[in-house]
Structures are given as structure tokens and as C-alpha cells.
Design a protein around this motif. Structure first.
Motif, PDB file in Angstrom:
ATOM      1  N   ALA A 247       1.920  -5.968  -9.090  1.00  0.00           N
ATOM      2  CA  ALA A 247       2.595  -5.772 -10.960  1.00  0.00           C
ATOM      3  C   ALA A 247       4.566  -6.184 -10.092  1.00  0.00           C
ATOM      4  O   ALA A 247       4.498  -5.406  -9.113  1.00  0.00           O
ATOM      5  N   PRO A 248       5.106  -5.832 -10.994  1.00  0.00           N
ATOM      6  CA  PRO A 248       6.385  -6.012 -11.006  1.00  0.00           C
ATOM      7  C   PRO A 248       7.330  -4.709  -9.928  1.00  0.00           C
ATOM      8  O   PRO A 248       8.307  -5.105  -9.106  1.00  0.00           O
ATOM      9  N   GLU A 249       7.001  -3.422 -10.795  1.00  0.00           N
ATOM     10  CA  GLU A 249       7.409  -2.521 -10.157  1.00  0.00           C
ATOM     11  C   GLU A 249       6.807  -1.973  -8.916  1.00  0.00           C
ATOM     12  O   GLU A 249       8.004  -1.694  -8.437  1.00  0.00           O
ATOM     13  N   ILE A 250       5.722  -2.804  -8.230  1.00  0.00           N
ATOM     14  CA  ILE A 250       5.803  -2.141  -7.104  1.00  0.00           C
ATOM     15  C   ILE A 250       5.519  -3.495  -6.355  1.00  0.00           C
ATOM     16  O   ILE A 250       6.765  -3.234  -5.589  1.00  0.00           O
ATOM     17  N   ARG A 251       6.068  -4.504  -6.789  1.00  0.00           N
ATOM     18  CA  ARG A 251       7.126  -5.912  -5.988  1.00  0.00           C
ATOM     19  C   ARG A 251       8.708  -5.223  -5.626  1.00  0.00           C
ATOM     20  O   ARG A 251       9.183  -5.191  -4.336  1.00  0.00           O
ATOM     21  N   GLY A 252       8.687  -5.081  -6.830  1.00  0.00           N
ATOM     22  CA  GLY A 252      10.166  -4.612  -6.851  1.00  0.00           C
ATOM     23  C   GLY A 252      10.614  -3.600  -5.466  1.00  0.00           C
ATOM     24  O   GLY A 252      12.281  -3.026  -5.518  1.00  0.00           O
ATOM     25  N   MET A 253       9.610  -2.397  -5.336  1.00  0.00           N
ATOM     26  CA  MET A 253      10.090  -1.359  -4.591  1.00  0.00           C
ATOM     27  C   MET A 253      10.325  -1.724  -2.539  1.00  0.00           C
ATOM     28  O   MET A 253      10.096  -0.885  -2.137  1.00  0.00           O
ATOM     29  N   VAL A 254       9.892  -2.990  -2.159  1.00  0.00           N
ATOM     30  CA  VAL A 254      10.203  -3.930  -1.043  1.00  0.00           C
ATOM     31  C   VAL A 254      10.806  -4.274  -0.895  1.00  0.00           C
ATOM     32  O   VAL A 254      11.300  -5.471  -1.640  1.00  0.00           O
ATOM     33  N   LYS A 255      11.454  -4.670   0.143  1.00  0.00           N
ATOM     34  CA  LYS A 255      12.446  -5.403   0.657  1.00  0.00           C
ATOM     35  C   LYS A 255      12.454  -6.544   1.686  1.00  0.00           C
ATOM     36  O   LYS A 255      11.555  -5.816   2.291  1.00  0.00           O
ATOM     37  N   TYR A 256      12.083  -7.955   1.552  1.00  0.00           N
ATOM     38  CA  TYR A 256      11.168  -8.329   3.091  1.00  0.00           C
ATOM     39  C   TYR A 256      12.139  -9.105   3.742  1.00  0.00           C
ATOM     40  O   TYR A 256      13.362 -10.241   2.923  1.00  0.00           O
ATOM     41  N   MET A 257      12.356  -9.114   4.587  1.00  0.00           N
ATOM     42  CA  MET A 257      13.358 -10.247   5.592  1.00  0.00           C
ATOM     43  C   MET A 257      12.474 -10.034   7.294  1.00  0.00           C
ATOM     44  O   MET A 257      11.845  -9.549   7.448  1.00  0.00           O
ATOM     45  N   PRO A 258      12.788 -11.451   7.469  1.00  0.00           N
ATOM     46  CA  PRO A 258      12.514 -12.179   8.302  1.00  0.00           C
ATOM     47  C   PRO A 258      13.212 -11.488   9.746  1.00  0.00           C
ATOM     48  O   PRO A 258      14.352 -11.043  10.010  1.00  0.00           O
ATOM     49  N   LEU A 259      12.182 -11.292  10.961  1.00  0.00           N
ATOM     50  CA  LEU A 259      13.020 -10.455  11.816  1.00  0.00           C
ATOM     51  C   LEU A 259      11.770 -10.833  13.247  1.00  0.00           C
ATOM     52  O   LEU A 259      10.830 -10.649  13.020  1.00  0.00           O
ATOM     53  N   ASN A 260      12.474 -10.617  14.365  1.00  0.00           N
ATOM     54  CA  ASN A 260      11.792 -11.127  16.237  1.00  0.00           C
ATOM     55  C   ASN A 260      11.958  -9.401  15.966  1.00  0.00           C
ATOM     56  O   ASN A 260      13.013  -9.584  16.771  1.00  0.00           O
ATOM     57  N   LEU A 261      11.320  -8.901  16.856  1.00  0.00           N
ATOM     58  CA  LEU A 261      10.935  -7.785  17.365  1.00  0.00           C
ATOM     59  C   LEU A 261      11.251  -7.684  18.353  1.00  0.00           C
ATOM     60  O   LEU A 261      11.955  -7.292  19.507  1.00  0.00           O
TER      61      LEU A 261
ATOM     62  N   THR B 249       1.345  -1.219  -0.132  1.00  0.00           N
ATOM     63  CA  THR B 249      -0.320   0.092  -0.065  1.00  0.00           C
ATOM     64  C   THR B 249       1.048   1.384   0.548  1.00  0.00           C
ATOM     65  O   THR B 249       0.299   2.667  -1.157  1.00  0.00           O
ATOM     66  N   LEU B 250       1.967   1.083   1.028  1.00  0.00           N
ATOM     67  CA  LEU B 250       2.714   2.407   0.848  1.00  0.00           C
ATOM     68  C   LEU B 250       3.504   3.122  -0.543  1.00  0.00           C
ATOM     69  O   LEU B 250       3.292   4.061  -0.992  1.00  0.00           O
ATOM     70  N   ALA B 251       3.768   1.352  -1.123  1.00  0.00           N
ATOM     71  CA  ALA B 251       4.791   2.025  -2.779  1.00  0.00           C
ATOM     72  C   ALA B 251       3.619   1.965  -3.230  1.00  0.00           C
ATOM     73  O   ALA B 251       3.905   3.017  -4.536  1.00  0.00           O
ATOM     74  N   ILE B 252       2.120   1.770  -3.126  1.00  0.00           N
ATOM     75  CA  ILE B 252       1.567   2.174  -4.494  1.00  0.00           C
ATOM     76  C   ILE B 252       0.966   3.449  -3.347  1.00  0.00           C
ATOM     77  O   ILE B 252       1.021   4.346  -5.231  1.00  0.00           O
ATOM     78  N   CYS B 253       1.191   3.982  -2.577  1.00  0.00           N
ATOM     79  CA  CYS B 253       1.023   5.987  -2.529  1.00  0.00           C
ATOM     80  C   CYS B 253       2.302   6.470  -3.136  1.00  0.00           C
ATOM     81  O   CYS B 253       2.364   7.048  -3.276  1.00  0.00           O
ATOM     82  N   LEU B 254       3.756   5.805  -3.110  1.00  0.00           N
ATOM     83  CA  LEU B 254       4.246   6.596  -3.164  1.00  0.00           C
ATOM     84  C   LEU B 254       4.259   6.417  -5.095  1.00  0.00           C
ATOM     85  O   LEU B 254       5.079   7.349  -5.648  1.00  0.00           O
TER      86      LEU B 254
ATOM     87  N   ALA C  24       3.589 -13.112   0.752  1.00  0.00           N
ATOM     88  CA  ALA C  24       4.180 -11.227   0.422  1.00  0.00           C
ATOM     89  C   ALA C  24       5.305 -10.805  -1.143  1.00  0.00           C
ATOM     90  O   ALA C  24       5.017 -10.227  -1.506  1.00  0.00           O
ATOM     91  N   LYS C  25       5.955 -11.857  -0.683  1.00  0.00           N
ATOM     92  CA  LYS C  25       7.046 -11.287  -2.006  1.00  0.00           C
ATOM     93  C   LYS C  25       6.381 -11.794  -3.160  1.00  0.00           C
ATOM     94  O   LYS C  25       6.488 -11.624  -3.839  1.00  0.00           O
ATOM     95  N   SER C  26       5.888 -13.251  -3.280  1.00  0.00           N
ATOM     96  CA  SER C  26       5.206 -13.334  -3.852  1.00  0.00           C
ATOM     97  C   SER C  26       3.996 -12.483  -4.684  1.00  0.00           C
ATOM     98  O   SER C  26       4.084 -12.322  -5.966  1.00  0.00           O
ATOM     99  N   GLY C  27       3.725 -11.676  -3.015  1.00  0.00           N
ATOM    100  CA  GLY C  27       2.710 -10.297  -4.639  1.00  0.00           C
ATOM    101  C   GLY C  27       1.330 -11.197  -4.828  1.00  0.00           C
ATOM    102  O   GLY C  27       0.763 -10.948  -6.040  1.00  0.00           O
ATOM    103  N   ILE C  28       0.763 -12.542  -4.696  1.00  0.00           N
ATOM    104  CA  ILE C  28      -0.555 -13.251  -5.020  1.00  0.00           C
ATOM    105  C   ILE C  28      -1.400 -13.121  -3.725  1.00  0.00           C
ATOM    106  O   ILE C  28      -1.342 -13.588  -3.153  1.00  0.00           O
ATOM    107  N   TYR C  29      -3.160 -12.352  -3.919  1.00  0.00           N
ATOM    108  CA  TYR C  29      -3.466 -12.305  -3.577  1.00  0.00           C
ATOM    109  C   TYR C  29      -4.875 -12.856  -4.136  1.00  0.00           C
ATOM    110  O   TYR C  29      -4.686 -12.846  -5.237  1.00  0.00           O
ATOM    111  N   THR C  30      -5.504 -13.452  -2.807  1.00  0.00           N
ATOM    112  CA  THR C  30      -7.009 -14.151  -3.544  1.00  0.00           C
ATOM    113  C   THR C  30      -8.124 -12.621  -3.734  1.00  0.00           C
ATOM    114  O   THR C  30      -8.062 -11.629  -3.421  1.00  0.00           O
ATOM    115  N   GLN C  31      -9.022 -12.887  -4.442  1.00  0.00           N
ATOM    116  CA  GLN C  31     -10.019 -12.035  -4.881  1.00  0.00           C
ATOM    117  C   GLN C  31     -10.818 -11.243  -3.845  1.00  0.00           C
ATOM    118  O   GLN C  31     -11.439 -10.396  -2.924  1.00  0.00           O
TER     119      GLN C  31
END
Length: 296
Positions: free
Chosen positions: A183-197, A118-123, A150-157
Motif C-alpha cells: 500500500a502507498p501508506e506503507i511505501r511512503g514510510m520508507v525512503k530509499y537511497m544507494p549506499l556502499n557500506l 516489515t518494520l513499517a508494517i510493525c509501526l 524495493a521502491k516499487s513495492g511489487i512482489y510475486t506470489q
């Protein structure tokens, strides 16, 4: 499940994820962990607890923690934080970073990716305003399972219908059978990594904006304070923190303070405000006061 087994699971979950379960949450543990037990070839939760106590149980512990953590998320969730992102946060960051033109955003507890996307879309919608700027979005979560989704960017209806404007769906998604992929252009704006707060995250570096929404509500007071103060350590002095609607820094830490008339939006304590509620640096506030005094 015996009281001893239940207490063991509560202690394990708090130590590994910060999740606090009250004494009457037996039904929640049973509904979420019985499938884990059966997948592991165990008949009941007593067997699961016994297995968890074995020396080589780490992978099973991870499965248990991931099954118990809540990964609720949807696009433009609660709307107001994203209005603030576009109307208050980004204009302020563009102004304060006009020299280096680099902005870093961290989405903690990003779940299945709807928030960072959502943030990537806003940007993306800001277009020319961001020309020449480098904006990094780092999204983290305790669960490696949800991060893969999340990395796949695939969501149900159903998932794309929750909060996502139709025009954004048409513009930034493509249909894959009964699902939609961002879209790949939006997926490419986000980097994912596992992290325990609960663990150290100082190695992530400094951020201009931290979204940490709807996760502190699961922690006890001491854990909330620890997490928020360590977030303060990685938040730039002119940066922002966004929490969920049921969360606050008040009574938890003095490292952040609320932005007037902006529910859920916080800034480090060294940030001041203009009379209209717009965020300005403390030094700018003092400079303005000095100029006003000089005209008297």
C-alpha cells in the motif's frame, strides 16, 4: 577462466563491495557472471575480465558487483528481530524520545525492501502509541537494481508467501495481476537511497536503530570492524543495533555490547541494563544504584 582472471575478480569484488570469495568459488562466479558477459556481447569470463580492465568500464563493473552480491530477503525474516523491535526496542525508544518525539531507523543492505517494509508494517500496527511521533525509515543498498524493485513495492506470489502473515497481505497489499503491491501508506514510510557500506556514511546523520543483518558475514575481519565502528559513530548513545543470526560484535569491536537474552540485539557500550534484562540508560542505572545505597 585462468587463476589470474579469478584472482582479479576476487580482488575487484572485495575492493568494491567487501565481498570475500574463497579460492574454490569458481562455480559461483561462473554462474553469476557468464550472463553478464553474454549481455555485454562477450563469449566468456576471460573476455569479461579484459573488458573490466578498460578505462571506460565503470558501468560494467557496477553490473558485475550487483550480479555477485546476495540479495536474499523476505518479510518478517527470522521473526525474532521483529518481535524484539515491537516488544523491546520501540518501547525503549518511545520512552527516551518522549520529549522530541522523533525516531530515526536505518536499514542497511535492505535488498528488495522486505525488511524496511516489515518494520513499517510493525509501526503501522502500533497505532496510537506513535501518535505525535515522527518515525523515519531510511533503507540503503549497494545495488541500484534491487532498490528500484524495493521502491516499487511489487512482489510475486512466492515473495509475499515467505513470512508475510495472511492478514498483513490482505490489509496492506493490493493484487496486480499475478503480483502484489504494498500500500502507498506503507511505501511512503520508507525512503530509499544507494549506499556502499565500504564508503563514508557519516553524512546520513544519527540513528536510534540500525538494522544491518546478514551482510557482515560476507566481509573479512578488518572490514567487519571498520563497518561496525562507523555504524557506532552514527548510532545514538541510547540506540540499538540489530545483526543477523550468524553475526556478532564479539571479537570484532568493543563499541557495542549484547543485550542480555536478546540474540542479535546490541547497544552502544555506554548503555546499561536493569536486572530483568530490560534496557535502561547507564545514567538511570547509576541513579538507581545511588537511591538504593541511600536507603541502606
Amino acid at each position: 577462466m585462468t587463476p589470474q582472471d579469478y584472482d582479479y575478480l576476487r580482488t575487484l569484488l572485495k575492493a568494491r563491495s567487501g565481498l570475500m570469495l574463497s579460492a574454490e568459488k569458481h562455480y559461483l562466479i561462473e554462474s553469476r557472471l557468464l550472463p553478464v558477459a553474454r549481455t555485454a556481447g562477450l563469449n566468456n569470463l576471460a573476455g569479461l575480465v579484459a573488458k573490466l580492465k578498460e578505462p571506460a568500464a565503470e558501468s560494467l563493473i557496477v553490473e558485475v558487483v550487483e550480479a555477485m552480491t546476495t540479495n536474499e530477503s523476505f518479510f518478517f525474516r527470522d521473526k525474532i528481530p521483529f518481535d524484539d523491535f515491537r516488544q523491546t526496542i520501540m518501547p525503549a525508544l518511545l520512552a527516551t524520545h518522549a520529549a522530541n518525539r522523533r525516531i530515526r531507523i536505518w536499514c542497511a543492505a535492505a535488498a528488495t525492501g522486505q525488511e524496511p517494509y516489515t518494520l513499517a508494517i510493525c509501526l503501522k500496527e502500533m497505532g496510537k502509541e506513535l501518535q505525535g511521533y515522527s518515525v523515519e525509515i531510511l533503507a540503503t543498498d549497494l545495488s541500484t537494481h534491487v532498490l528500484e524493485k524495493a521502491k516499487s513495492g511489487i512482489y510475486t506470489q512466492f515473495e509475499v508467501q515467505r513470512g508475510l502473515p495472511v492478514l498483513s497481505l490482505i490489509k496492506y497489499f493490493s493484487q496486480l495481476g499475478e503480483t502484489w503491491q504494498i500500500a502507498p501508506e506503507i511505501r511512503g514510510m520508507v525512503k530509499y537511497m544507494p549506499l556502499n557500506l565500504l564508503n563514508d556514511f557519516s553524512h546520513l546523520g544519527k540513528f536510534d536503530l540500525v538494522f544491518c543483518r546478514n551482510v557482515l558475514i560476507y566481509f573479512d575481519q578488518a572490514t567487519k570492524t571498520s563497518v561496525l565502528e562507523r555504524i557506532a559513530d552514527v548510532t545514538e548513545s541510547n540506540g540499538f543495533l540489530v545483526l543477523g543470526g550468524a553475526e556478532t560484535v564479539l571479537g570484532v569491536t568493543e563499541r557495542f555490547k549484547p543485550v542480555p537474552q536478546k540474540h542479535g540485539l546490541y547497544v552502544p557500550q555506554q548503555v546499561g541494563y536493569a536486572n530483568d534484562g530490560n534496557v535502561v540508560s547507564l545514567s538511570a542505572t547509576r541513579a538507581g544504584m545511588a537511591m538504593t545505597a541511600g536507603r541502606r
